[in-house]
Motif scaffolding. Sequence first.
Motif, short mmCIF file in Angstrom:
data_model
loop_
_atom_site.label_atom_id
_atom_site.label_comp_id
_atom_site.label_asym_id
_atom_site.label_seq_id
_atom_site.Cartn_x
_atom_site.Cartn_y
_atom_site.Cartn_z
N CYS A 139 78.46 60.30 21.85
CA CYS A 139 79.86 60.18 22.31
C CYS A 139 80.25 58.70 22.30
CB CYS A 139 80.01 60.77 23.70
SG CYS A 139 81.64 60.50 24.39
N CYS A 169 83.10 66.02 24.19
CA CYS A 169 81.82 65.57 24.77
C CYS A 169 81.47 66.44 25.97
CB CYS A 169 81.94 64.10 25.19
SG CYS A 169 80.49 63.52 26.11
N CYS A 208 81.54 63.62 29.33
CA CYS A 208 82.80 63.06 29.84
C CYS A 208 84.00 63.96 29.55
CB CYS A 208 83.05 61.67 29.26
SG CYS A 208 83.41 61.67 27.49
N CYS A 263 81.57 57.64 26.18
CA CYS A 263 80.68 57.41 27.33
C CYS A 263 79.24 57.05 26.93
CB CYS A 263 80.65 58.64 28.25
SG CYS A 263 79.83 60.07 27.54
N ASN A 311 77.01 59.04 25.75
CA ASN A 311 76.10 60.19 25.90
C ASN A 311 75.56 60.62 24.54
OD1 ASN A 311 74.88 62.55 26.94
ND2 ASN A 311 76.72 63.75 26.49
ZN LIG Z 1 81.30 61.39 26.43
#
Ligand SMILES: [Zn+2]
Length: 210
Positions: A97, A57, A60, A100, A102
């Motif tokens: 992701c 990712c 993160c 997190c 995202n």
């Molecule tokens: Zn992430």
Amino acid sequence: MSQDNCILRELNLKDKNIHFTDNEAGEWNYFDYRGRGDKRHKCLIYTANLTYSVSRCSDCGFRDCVEHWGWTSTEMRLTGTSLWDVRLALRKQRFHCKNCGNTFTAASSDFEKNCQISRNTKVIVKQNLNEDMMTEKTVAKHLHISPNSVQRIEYDAIYEGGQYKYQYNFKTTITEAIFHGMSSAQPMISLALFGVMPLQSSNLKYCPID
Ligand SMILES: [Zn+2]
């Protein structure tokens, strides 16, 4: 895939993550119309997917937690070997992701973020303006993009200070440049009016930085 490589060369692109798709008749491109009113014209359209695998990712940094998250579509402007207005109907992979939350979209080395004009087209715009001494209007017509886009690319080149820089010879005053209708002086005139450049820097041209 060899077919992808052939089309990439034809379209003046390099990114191997662009995978072209054919239609039910096995054809790799088709004609369609774009624009309204007087600006309606025939375009040559290619379709492709932009996708690749992501191991980490970008937000993160965790590994093996990124999954495919659908697609987003956009139409890119290209400069190929054809005289047609060539477009690429590009489906870009979306990613998510699981760690997190995202989400992000696949990026290509052939295109800048939030810009539909390919990098190579921008290079040709700069060459046409500064080496071939074409006017903004002629470049726009030649590359099937708007005069505003040509001007924007020219302005960006002035500020970027990376691959290109401006050189000045200070031989001609800005007043002379205006009266002689020098197209290369147009961006400088605007910048001078905003106080960014000296008023006498009129006869200017691009040159690659060594
Ligand atoms: Zn992430």
